[in-house]
Design a protein around this motif. Structure first.
Motif, PDB file in Angstrom:
ATOM      1  N   ALA A  16       0.834  -1.205   0.000  1.00  0.00           N
ATOM      2  CA  ALA A  16       0.000   0.000   0.000  1.00  0.00           C
ATOM      3  C   ALA A  16       0.871   1.259   0.000  1.00  0.00           C
ATOM      4  O   ALA A  16       0.589   2.225  -0.717  1.00  0.00           O
ATOM      5  N   LYS A  17       1.945   1.249   0.785  1.00  0.00           N
ATOM      6  CA  LYS A  17       2.860   2.403   0.812  1.00  0.00           C
ATOM      7  C   LYS A  17       3.549   2.591  -0.535  1.00  0.00           C
ATOM      8  O   LYS A  17       3.729   3.714  -0.999  1.00  0.00           O
ATOM      9  N   ALA A  18       3.932   1.487  -1.164  1.00  0.00           N
ATOM     10  CA  ALA A  18       4.588   1.569  -2.469  1.00  0.00           C
ATOM     11  C   ALA A  18       3.631   2.142  -3.509  1.00  0.00           C
ATOM     12  O   ALA A  18       4.019   2.969  -4.339  1.00  0.00           O
ATOM     13  N   GLU A  19       2.384   1.740  -3.465  1.00  0.00           N
ATOM     14  CA  GLU A  19       1.389   2.265  -4.402  1.00  0.00           C
ATOM     15  C   GLU A  19       1.153   3.752  -4.160  1.00  0.00           C
ATOM     16  O   GLU A  19       1.029   4.536  -5.104  1.00  0.00           O
ATOM     17  N   GLN A  20       1.120   4.172  -2.903  1.00  0.00           N
ATOM     18  CA  GLN A  20       0.966   5.597  -2.583  1.00  0.00           C
ATOM     19  C   GLN A  20       2.155   6.397  -3.112  1.00  0.00           C
ATOM     20  O   GLN A  20       1.981   7.483  -3.671  1.00  0.00           O
ATOM     21  N   LEU A  23       1.849   6.690  -6.926  1.00  0.00           N
ATOM     22  CA  LEU A  23       0.827   7.663  -7.312  1.00  0.00           C
ATOM     23  C   LEU A  23       1.283   9.097  -7.065  1.00  0.00           C
ATOM     24  O   LEU A  23       0.987   9.993  -7.851  1.00  0.00           O
ATOM     25  N   SER A  24       2.024   9.317  -5.981  1.00  0.00           N
ATOM     26  CA  SER A  24       2.482  10.675  -5.694  1.00  0.00           C
ATOM     27  C   SER A  24       3.567  11.122  -6.673  1.00  0.00           C
ATOM     28  O   SER A  24       3.679  12.310  -6.975  1.00  0.00           O
ATOM     29  N   GLU A  25       4.344  10.197  -7.205  1.00  0.00           N
ATOM     30  CA  GLU A  25       5.398  10.526  -8.167  1.00  0.00           C
ATOM     31  C   GLU A  25       4.898  10.534  -9.608  1.00  0.00           C
ATOM     32  O   GLU A  25       5.554  11.087 -10.490  1.00  0.00           O
ATOM     33  N   GLN A  27       2.472  12.098 -11.346  1.00  0.00           N
ATOM     34  CA  GLN A  27       2.250  13.365 -12.038  1.00  0.00           C
ATOM     35  C   GLN A  27       3.566  14.039 -12.394  1.00  0.00           C
ATOM     36  O   GLN A  27       3.709  14.593 -13.483  1.00  0.00           O
ATOM     37  N   THR A  28       4.553  13.961 -11.520  1.00  0.00           N
ATOM     38  CA  THR A  28       5.861  14.547 -11.807  1.00  0.00           C
ATOM     39  C   THR A  28       6.501  13.882 -13.016  1.00  0.00           C
ATOM     40  O   THR A  28       7.032  14.542 -13.904  1.00  0.00           O
ATOM     41  N   VAL A  29       6.424  12.561 -13.059  1.00  0.00           N
ATOM     42  CA  VAL A  29       6.990  11.815 -14.181  1.00  0.00           C
ATOM     43  C   VAL A  29       6.267  12.165 -15.469  1.00  0.00           C
ATOM     44  O   VAL A  29       6.901  12.410 -16.508  1.00  0.00           O
ATOM     45  N   LEU A  30       4.940  12.210 -15.431  1.00  0.00           N
ATOM     46  CA  LEU A  30       4.178  12.570 -16.623  1.00  0.00           C
ATOM     47  C   LEU A  30       4.526  13.978 -17.106  1.00  0.00           C
ATOM     48  O   LEU A  30       4.672  14.203 -18.314  1.00  0.00           O
TER      49      LEU A  30
END
Length: 108
Positions: A16-20, A23-25, A27-30
């Protein structure tokens, strides 16, 4: 020593932490990718490669050159009686089947 259930709970917590974090990274990558695409004027074909037809992806991997690039192969053999041609790929036409192919070759 931790029990199976404790380890399983920890694994689920880490997943769950890895998925969070993903997801937080995301938008930056996109944003970075979009900026590079815009900066260099890249097309989708350059980034992802040429699209393939759905029938090729479902096949056994052996696709014909006509399916790959959309242009037919040049003829290699010609029937002197009818003028019909054959590229040398696929099923033999009846006019060449069982005969020596040399006499049907198209001069290049």
């Amino acid at each position: 020593m931790a029990t199976y259930l404790e380890l399983k709970a920890q694994a689920e917590e880490f997943a769950a932490k890895a998925e969070q974090a993903r997801l937080s990274e995301l938008q930056t990558v996109l944003d970075e990718v979009r900026a590079r695409v815009k900066e260099y004027g890249l097309t989708p074909e350059q980034v992802f490669g040429r699209k393939r037809a759905a029938s090729n992806r479902a096949s056994d991997g052996a696709s014909s050159p006509t399916a790959r690039n959309g242009t037919p192969l040049p003829p290699v053999y010609r029937d002197p009686k009818t003028g019909k041609t054959w590229s040398g790929r696929g099923r033999e036409p009846s006019w060449i089947k069982g005969k020596k192919r040399d006499r049907f070759l198209i001069a290049t």
